[in-house]
Each structure stands twice: as C-alpha cells, then as structure tokens.
Write an enzyme that holds these catalytic residues in place. Structure first.
Site, PDB file in Angstrom:
ATOM      1  N   GLY A   1       0.780  -1.234   0.000  1.00 50.59           N
ATOM      2  CA  GLY A   1       0.000   0.000   0.000  1.00 50.59           C
ATOM      3  C   GLY A   1       0.809   1.280   0.000  1.00 50.59           C
ATOM      4  N   SER A   2       1.966   1.285  -0.668  1.00 45.61           N
ATOM      5  CA  SER A   2       2.725   2.543  -0.680  1.00 45.61           C
ATOM      6  C   SER A   2       1.946   3.636  -1.409  1.00 45.61           C
ATOM      7  CB  SER A   2       4.112   2.352  -1.297  1.00 45.61           C
ATOM      8  OG  SER A   2       4.046   2.171  -2.688  1.00 45.61           O
ATOM      9  N   ASN A   3       1.211   3.266  -2.451  1.00 47.83           N
ATOM     10  CA  ASN A   3       0.372   4.269  -3.139  1.00 47.83           C
ATOM     11  C   ASN A   3      -0.769   4.729  -2.240  1.00 47.83           C
ATOM     12  OD1 ASN A   3       1.009   4.886  -6.122  1.00 47.83           O
ATOM     13  ND2 ASN A   3       1.402   2.681  -5.954  1.00 47.83           N
TER      14      ASN A   3
ATOM     15  N   LEU B   1     -10.634  -8.421 -10.280  1.00 41.73           N
ATOM     16  CA  LEU B   1     -11.501  -7.763 -11.256  1.00 41.73           C
ATOM     17  C   LEU B   1     -12.706  -7.159 -10.528  1.00 41.73           C
ATOM     18  CD1 LEU B   1     -11.583  -7.497 -14.386  1.00 41.73           C
ATOM     19  CD2 LEU B   1     -13.105  -9.477 -14.401  1.00 41.73           C
ATOM     20  N   ILE B   2     -13.095  -5.945 -10.930  1.00 41.81           N
ATOM     21  CA  ILE B   2     -14.220  -5.275 -10.258  1.00 41.81           C
ATOM     22  C   ILE B   2     -15.540  -5.828 -10.805  1.00 41.81           C
ATOM     23  CG2 ILE B   2     -15.323  -3.026  -9.857  1.00 41.81           C
ATOM     24  CD1 ILE B   2     -12.596  -3.430  -8.434  1.00 41.81           C
TER      25      ILE B   2
ATOM     26  N   HIS C   1      -1.962   1.394 -13.326  1.00 40.38           N
ATOM     27  CA  HIS C   1      -1.284   0.208 -13.845  1.00 40.38           C
ATOM     28  C   HIS C   1       0.186   0.562 -14.079  1.00 40.38           C
ATOM     29  CE1 HIS C   1      -1.092  -3.716 -15.664  1.00 40.38           C
ATOM     30  NE2 HIS C   1      -0.315  -3.190 -16.588  1.00 40.38           N
TER      31      HIS C   1
ATOM     32  N   ASP D   1      -7.696  -3.609 -17.179  1.00 47.32           N
ATOM     33  CA  ASP D   1      -6.808  -2.635 -17.826  1.00 47.32           C
ATOM     34  C   ASP D   1      -7.309  -2.111 -19.168  1.00 47.32           C
ATOM     35  OD1 ASP D   1      -5.070  -3.154 -15.675  1.00 47.32           O
ATOM     36  OD2 ASP D   1      -4.195  -4.860 -16.732  1.00 47.32           O
TER      37      ASP D   1
ATOM     38  N   GLU E   1       4.457   6.669  -9.986  1.00 47.78           N
ATOM     39  CA  GLU E   1       3.133   6.483  -9.384  1.00 47.78           C
ATOM     40  C   GLU E   1       2.942   7.446  -8.213  1.00 47.78           C
ATOM     41  OE1 GLU E   1       2.361   2.361  -8.496  1.00 47.78           O
ATOM     42  OE2 GLU E   1       2.507   1.804 -10.586  1.00 47.78           O
TER      43      GLU E   1
HETATM   44  C1  GAR Z   1       1.645  -0.623  -7.972  1.00 47.01           C
HETATM   45  O1  GAR Z   1       2.831  -0.600  -8.712  1.00 47.01           O
HETATM   46  C2  GAR Z   1       0.455  -0.674  -8.905  1.00 47.01           C
HETATM   47  O2  GAR Z   1       0.651  -0.006 -10.110  1.00 47.01           O
HETATM   48  C3  GAR Z   1       0.333  -2.153  -9.142  1.00 47.01           C
HETATM   49  O3  GAR Z   1       0.551  -2.726  -7.882  1.00 47.01           O
HETATM   50  C4  GAR Z   1       1.525  -1.936  -7.196  1.00 47.01           C
HETATM   51  C5  GAR Z   1       1.054  -1.732  -5.776  1.00 47.01           C
HETATM   52  O4  GAR Z   1       2.072  -1.143  -5.019  1.00 47.01           O
HETATM   53  N1  GAR Z   1      -0.944  -2.486  -9.709  1.00 47.01           N
HETATM   54  C6  GAR Z   1      -1.099  -3.420 -10.631  1.00 47.01           C
HETATM   55  O5  GAR Z   1      -0.186  -4.106 -11.046  1.00 47.01           O
HETATM   56  C7  GAR Z   1      -2.530  -3.566 -11.166  1.00 47.01           C
HETATM   57  N2  GAR Z   1      -2.561  -4.355 -12.348  1.00 47.01           N
HETATM   58  P1  GAR Z   1       1.786  -0.532  -3.599  1.00 47.01           P
HETATM   59  O6  GAR Z   1       1.058  -1.604  -2.774  1.00 47.01           O
HETATM   60  O7  GAR Z   1       3.130  -0.238  -3.041  1.00 47.01           O
HETATM   61  O8  GAR Z   1       0.948   0.706  -3.768  1.00 47.01           O
END
Ligand code: GAR
Length: 196
Positions: free
Chosen positions: A13-15, A88-89, A105, A146, A175
């Site tokens: 969950g860094s994002n 998938l949603i 993505h 996607d 991101e």
């Molecule tokens: C992110 O890089 C995001 O783009 C990817 O998962 C990672 C989550 O990182 N999402 C996908 O690949 C969706 N197809 P995070 O947990 O550090 O935010």
C-alpha cells in the site's frame, strides 16, 4: 461537502499511504475508507496511521453479495481508487460508480496489461522484451482488466543494465508523483463543471 474516496489495495500500500498523505488536509477531497481483500495488506496499518477506517472482505462477499457496496454507501463514498488492487471489479460495483473507479497500472497500456499482469510480473516482462521505456497508466475501470478510458500516462527511460527491480523502483516513483495529482485533477475538474 468534500468528495470522499475509498482506496482498495491488496499489497503493502505505498500508493494508498501516499494518497492518504496527499489529501490529509485537502479542501475538497478526503480519503474516507480503506478496503482490502487481504488481512496482511497495508490497509489496517495505514488506516491506523491516518485515522481512516479499514475494512477487509472475502471473495464471497465481494462477488456474491452487496456488502462492499453497502459499506461504500455507509461512508458516502463518491469515488473508488484502486491502488494495487488485484481482483476484477464486479459489475454491481461498476454500475454504482460509473466513471468513478480509477485504477493505476505500472506500464504503458495497452502494452503489458490484462489478467496476471501485475506488480513484478509486468516489470519482468518489460525487461525480458528489452523495452527502452516503461511508465504508468491511470485509467477508468471497466469490465475487463486494464481496458477503461486512459486519464493519464507518463514514461521513464530504461537504461542498459537496469534490472526488473530497478524498473519497478522507477515506475513506483512515477506512481507516487502523479497518482494523487491525477485523482485531484479529475475530481476537481468535475467540481468546476458542476458549478457552471
Ligand atoms: C503498484 O505498482 C500498482 O501499479 C500495481 O501494484 C503496485 C502496488 O504497489 N498495480 C497493478 O499491477 C494492477 N494491475 P503498492 O502496494 O506499493 O501501492
């Protein structure tokens, strides 16, 4: 009233953390709920850190009931953000939030998208194919993985000698830099339209 975001995540969950920090004292937007399909994701810890409720749900609840939708309604959520959420949603959720489910993505779609293309799998495929650039795509969510309307893309160069791990770091930095700002711009543009 503020726009209320719910963030779905499956990983560390860094994002999600970065988005919570960005909107912490925002005038128009707040993160009101964190949701995850994984007990051991970052949802609970980030929720505790930012004093935002978190909710963990099962596959059964997500695909065979309206429980997640009730939860979103209870918290008056206007927009769903998928930040590393890998399921998938389902249609019932898409129908409740038309044009209001935003995904990120870690590649330049339509390349390296679709089922199974997530996280390190994406960066390894990009590296295998000796791409000279990768990047991020922020898009609206649709019935297929996607495939929804692209809101924003930006790229980063891949240098000779970059490993999949280095590519992953470069993409994650993009991101963190852009995802909150693109959400803000998308929602605030809508606000302005509403006022006309
Ligand atoms: C992110 O890089 C995001 O783009 C990817 O998962 C990672 C989550 O990182 N999402 C996908 O690949 C969706 N197809 P995070 O947990 O550090 O935010």
């Amino acid at each position: 009233m503020k726009q209320k975001l719910a963030i779905f995540l499956s990983g560390s969950g860094s994002n999600a953390r970065n988005i919570c920090a960005y909107f912490k004292n925002h005038e128009k937007i707040e993160v009101a709920l964190l949701l995850s399909n994984k007990e051991n994701s970052g949802a609970k810890a980030i929720g505790a850190e930012f004093k935002i409720p978190s909710y963990i749900f099962t596959k059964e609840q997500f695909y065979s009931t309206d429980e997640v939708i009730f939860k979103l309604a209870h918290f008056q959520i206007n927009t769903v953000v998928l930040a590393g959420f890998l399921w998938l949603i389902p249609e019932n959720l898409l129908d409740k939030y038309p044009n209001h489910i935003i995904n990120i993505h870690p590649a330049l779609l339509p390349k390296y998208g679709g089922k199974g293309m997530h996280g390190m799998h994406v960066h390894e495929a990009v590296w295998q194919n000796k791409e000279t650039e990768s990047g991020i795509t922020i898009h609206l969510c649709s019935k297929e993985y996607d495939k929804g309307e692209v809101l924003f893309q930006t790229s980063v160069a891949i240098e000779e000698g970059d490993t999949p791990e280095i590519i992953a770091k470069k993409v994650l930095a993009l991101e963190h830099e852009f995802f909150p700002r693109v959400i803000e711009e998308y929602l605030c543009v809508e606000f302005d339209d509403d006022l006309v």
